[in-house]
Design a protein around this motif. Structure first.
Motif, PDB file in Angstrom:
ATOM      1  N   GLY A  47      39.558  37.913  24.473  1.00  0.00           N
ATOM      2  CA  GLY A  47      40.565  37.244  25.294  1.00  0.00           C
ATOM      3  C   GLY A  47      41.173  38.173  26.328  1.00  0.00           C
ATOM      4  N   ASP A  48      40.875  39.483  26.212  1.00  0.00           N
ATOM      5  CA  ASP A  48      41.359  40.445  27.212  1.00  0.00           C
ATOM      6  C   ASP A  48      40.450  40.411  28.440  1.00  0.00           C
ATOM      7  OD1 ASP A  48      43.376  41.335  25.675  1.00  0.00           O
ATOM      8  OD2 ASP A  48      42.302  43.074  24.868  1.00  0.00           O
ATOM      9  N   PHE A  49      40.941  41.035  29.518  1.00  0.00           N
ATOM     10  CA  PHE A  49      40.080  41.190  30.694  1.00  0.00           C
ATOM     11  C   PHE A  49      38.852  42.016  30.312  1.00  0.00           C
ATOM     12  CE2 PHE A  49      44.194  40.327  32.693  1.00  0.00           C
ATOM     13  CZ  PHE A  49      43.820  39.331  33.579  1.00  0.00           C
ATOM     14  N   LEU A  50      37.703  41.616  30.841  1.00  0.00           N
ATOM     15  CA  LEU A  50      36.461  42.319  30.512  1.00  0.00           C
ATOM     16  C   LEU A  50      36.398  43.680  31.191  1.00  0.00           C
ATOM     17  CD1 LEU A  50      34.261  39.150  30.888  1.00  0.00           C
ATOM     18  CD2 LEU A  50      34.495  40.462  28.774  1.00  0.00           C
ATOM     19  N   ILE A  51      36.949  43.780  32.402  1.00  0.00           N
ATOM     20  CA  ILE A  51      37.021  45.069  33.095  1.00  0.00           C
ATOM     21  C   ILE A  51      38.413  45.186  33.736  1.00  0.00           C
ATOM     22  CG2 ILE A  51      34.518  44.995  33.552  1.00  0.00           C
ATOM     23  CD1 ILE A  51      35.125  44.585  36.517  1.00  0.00           C
ATOM     24  N   ASP A  52      38.750  46.401  34.211  1.00  0.00           N
ATOM     25  CA  ASP A  52      40.085  46.614  34.781  1.00  0.00           C
ATOM     26  C   ASP A  52      40.112  46.546  36.304  1.00  0.00           C
ATOM     27  OD1 ASP A  52      41.551  47.264  32.279  1.00  0.00           O
ATOM     28  OD2 ASP A  52      40.036  48.836  32.200  1.00  0.00           O
ATOM     29  N   ILE A  53      39.048  47.012  36.927  1.00  0.00           N
ATOM     30  CA  ILE A  53      39.010  47.052  38.401  1.00  0.00           C
ATOM     31  C   ILE A  53      37.641  46.577  38.876  1.00  0.00           C
ATOM     32  CG2 ILE A  53      38.986  48.572  40.443  1.00  0.00           C
ATOM     33  CD1 ILE A  53      40.804  50.522  38.869  1.00  0.00           C
ATOM     34  N   GLN A  54      37.634  45.615  39.805  1.00  0.00           N
ATOM     35  CA  GLN A  54      36.426  45.407  40.603  1.00  0.00           C
ATOM     36  C   GLN A  54      36.818  45.765  42.031  1.00  0.00           C
ATOM     37  OE1 GLN A  54      34.519  41.538  41.209  1.00  0.00           O
ATOM     38  NE2 GLN A  54      32.540  42.528  41.515  1.00  0.00           N
ATOM     39  N   GLY A  55      36.076  46.668  42.632  1.00  0.00           N
ATOM     40  CA  GLY A  55      36.468  47.155  43.948  1.00  0.00           C
ATOM     41  C   GLY A  55      35.386  47.014  44.990  1.00  0.00           C
ATOM     42  N   GLY A  56      35.831  47.073  46.255  1.00  0.00           N
ATOM     43  CA  GLY A  56      34.895  47.027  47.378  1.00  0.00           C
ATOM     44  C   GLY A  56      35.653  46.756  48.660  1.00  0.00           C
ATOM     45  N   GLY A  57      34.926  46.578  49.751  1.00  0.00           N
ATOM     46  CA  GLY A  57      35.540  46.275  51.040  1.00  0.00           C
ATOM     47  C   GLY A  57      36.146  44.879  51.046  1.00  0.00           C
TER      48      GLY A  57
ATOM     49  N   LEU B 100      29.379  43.975  33.517  1.00  0.00           N
ATOM     50  CA  LEU B 100      29.644  43.617  32.118  1.00  0.00           C
ATOM     51  C   LEU B 100      28.845  44.496  31.158  1.00  0.00           C
ATOM     52  CD1 LEU B 100      29.751  39.712  32.277  1.00  0.00           C
ATOM     53  CD2 LEU B 100      31.644  41.330  32.274  1.00  0.00           C
ATOM     54  N   ARG B 101      27.573  44.686  31.454  1.00  0.00           N
ATOM     55  CA  ARG B 101      26.709  45.453  30.535  1.00  0.00           C
ATOM     56  C   ARG B 101      27.134  46.921  30.457  1.00  0.00           C
ATOM     57  NH1 ARG B 101      25.090  48.857  28.214  1.00  0.00           N
ATOM     58  NH2 ARG B 101      22.987  49.471  27.547  1.00  0.00           N
ATOM     59  N   TYR B 102      27.378  47.535  31.609  1.00  0.00           N
ATOM     60  CA  TYR B 102      27.609  48.982  31.593  1.00  0.00           C
ATOM     61  C   TYR B 102      29.067  49.350  31.308  1.00  0.00           C
ATOM     62  CZ  TYR B 102      22.794  49.591  32.735  1.00  0.00           C
ATOM     63  OH  TYR B 102      21.419  49.564  32.653  1.00  0.00           O
ATOM     64  N   LEU B 103      29.965  48.370  31.334  1.00  0.00           N
ATOM     65  CA  LEU B 103      31.350  48.669  30.958  1.00  0.00           C
ATOM     66  C   LEU B 103      31.714  48.083  29.598  1.00  0.00           C
ATOM     67  CD1 LEU B 103      33.051  48.208  34.452  1.00  0.00           C
ATOM     68  CD2 LEU B 103      32.784  50.349  33.189  1.00  0.00           C
ATOM     69  N   ASN B 104      30.866  47.192  29.060  1.00  0.00           N
ATOM     70  CA  ASN B 104      31.208  46.541  27.792  1.00  0.00           C
ATOM     71  C   ASN B 104      30.111  46.651  26.733  1.00  0.00           C
ATOM     72  OD1 ASN B 104      33.906  44.959  28.200  1.00  0.00           O
ATOM     73  ND2 ASN B 104      32.756  44.742  30.090  1.00  0.00           N
ATOM     74  N   GLY B 105      29.020  47.316  27.049  1.00  0.00           N
ATOM     75  CA  GLY B 105      27.970  47.497  26.047  1.00  0.00           C
ATOM     76  C   GLY B 105      27.020  46.317  25.975  1.00  0.00           C
ATOM     77  N   GLU B 106      26.016  46.451  25.070  1.00  0.00           N
ATOM     78  CA  GLU B 106      24.934  45.467  25.040  1.00  0.00           C
ATOM     79  C   GLU B 106      25.376  44.085  24.581  1.00  0.00           C
ATOM     80  OE1 GLU B 106      21.705  47.112  22.841  1.00  0.00           O
ATOM     81  OE2 GLU B 106      21.248  48.587  24.405  1.00  0.00           O
ATOM     82  N   ASP B 107      26.470  44.021  23.806  1.00  0.00           N
ATOM     83  CA  ASP B 107      26.916  42.715  23.285  1.00  0.00           C
ATOM     84  C   ASP B 107      27.860  41.998  24.242  1.00  0.00           C
ATOM     85  OD1 ASP B 107      25.493  43.221  21.039  1.00  0.00           O
ATOM     86  OD2 ASP B 107      27.187  44.118  19.967  1.00  0.00           O
TER      87      ASP B 107
END
Ligand code: ZN
Length: 412
Positions: free
Chosen positions: A242-252, A228-235
């Motif tokens: 109301g939009d998705f906060l990020i587009d992709i969360q990835g991993g195994g 959240l912090r590094y993709l959406n800034g300090e606030d």
């Protein structure tokens, strides 16, 4: 933390890129060329870097990054390092090594492997130990919203209102929770699946001062706040779109539950916003018919292969030969076949005349756009090699070399 060096990427001359379509457990997710993308990939716990499972996962998100970048999208890519967690502390204790030294050694090894494999680095490469204040603030925010309670001196997240979003049944979730860092049987918890947010200091364990007492964070909250912090800034805590906060969360695929489910639930608890547009998971990698695992002692490491003189582009080609989402087996035969394909491509690229390349690039892009169908890409390359070796002409070796570099990270 500084990440490893970025590699030069040539441009791909193609008039139009199709949407990148990825099959996820939530259904197909499409990424339109030119639209900015916020991508978060769960990084390593630095104590067993970098085995082939890691390599397959980070290669997959590198392909997504490369495709989207080539198609004109700006990709904001963040990756964490879980540099404080039970497995790391247990390994350090077992080997009588300082946990910080163990983590630093393993991070350096991982960065060297990623560099050799030509994986583009994240914009932010963030160790959990650098975000303790953020974690503390996030827990305070969730506490204000009524999602936090105490068992002895540890803080737990009340997950009950998010259970309808579980990607598996509750029975399945309970069956795997304890093997993936959970403690379903601890008495005093409101629900067995509630994950720990803040672990009060135990004897001889590292800890940090915070308003929640001296201790360290649970696993899921680390990725939640870093993404959240590094993709959406300090606030990020006051997001209201109301939009998705990020587009992709990835991993195994072993992160589907609990890790990605819990980071999503905690992000929603903190902000009231939906978390990620897509969750993208890579299959597990086994060895010669068996599951590859630390306990079996049969992990294959990128650094060992490199030490034995294996060309990193051959490792990359071998990983491309299976679809990212399927569980697959690693074997020395796979490396031999990949070596043959790399050799044949190099032979063709050194010729003055090659078979047509513009339609080939279009077909490669179409295969990648279709859920990163890399086995099909390799079949297309084999057909092109045959055509070139049988004397077909009309293509440009430079054009296809640039496309292979930009889209597949193969510098031949
Ligand atoms: Zn994570």
């Amino acid at each position: 933390m500084n990440s490893w060096p970025r590699v030069f990427t040539p441009t791909v001359s193609l008039p139009k890129f199709p949407d990148l379509s990825i099959e996820t457990a939530q259904g197909p997710r499409n990424f339109h060329p030119g639209h900015p993308v916020k991508m978060y990939v769960c990084g390593i716990t630095p104590y067993d870097a970098t085995h082939m499972g890691h390599a397959a996962t980070y290669l997959t998100f590198d392909l997504i990054n490369r495709y989207l970048t080539a198609s004109g999208s700006e990709v904001s890519f963040v990756e964490n390092i879980t540099d404080i967690d039970e497995p790391l502390l247990e390994r350090a204790l077992r080997d009588d090594q300082d946990w910080k030294e163990l983590a630093a050694d393993q991070i350096a090894l991982y960065e060297a492997d990623m560099t050799a494999l030509r994986i583009q680095p994240p914009k932010y490469f963030v160790p959990a130990t650098e975000v303790m204040d953020l974690v503390s603030q996030a827990i305070t925010k969730m506490k204000e919203r009524g999602f936090v309670y105490t068992v002895d001196q540890d803080l737990y997240f009340d997950v009950s209102s998010f259970l309808p979003q579980l990607p598996i049944t509750q029975e399945q979730a309970l069956a795997v929770f304890s093997s993936r860092g959970g403690d379903p049987d601890r008495s005093g918890k409101r629900h067995p699946l509630d994950p720990v947010l803040w672990i009060a200091n135990r004897d001889n364990e590292p800890g940090w001062e915070s308003v929640h007492g001296f201790g360290r964070p649970g696993w899921h909250i680390e990725c939640c706040v870093i993404s959240l912090r590094y993709l959406n800034g300090e606030d990020f805590m006051s997001a209201t779109s109301g939009d998705f906060l990020i587009d992709i969360q990835g991993g195994g695929s072993d992160l589907i539950f609990p890790h990605h489910f819990m980071s999503s639930a905690q992000a929603q608890a903190m902000t009231g916003q939906p978390f990620s547009y897509s969750f993208i998971h890579t299959g597990m990698v086994g060895l010669d018919g068996e599951k590859m695992s630390k306990s079996k002692g049969n992990l294959v490491f990128v650094s060992r292969l490199l030490l034995f003189g294996v060309d990193p582009m051959v490792i990359r080609m071998a990983l491309l030969s299976s679809h990212y989402a399927t569980d697959r087996m690693w074997s020395s035969d796979l490396l031999d076949s990949a070596q043959e394909l790399v050799d044949a491509l190099r032979r063709c690229l050194s010729r003055e005349e090659v078979a047509p390349t513009t339609p080939l690039i279009q077909e490669i892009v179409a295969a990648l756009a279709n859920d990163l169908n890399t086995p099909q890409v390799l079949s297309l390359l084999s057909l092109w090699i045959q055509a070139t070796e049988s004397g077909e002409i009309g293509g440009s070796a430079g054009e296809i070399a640039r496309a292979l570099d930009a889209l597949l990270g193969l510098t031949l």
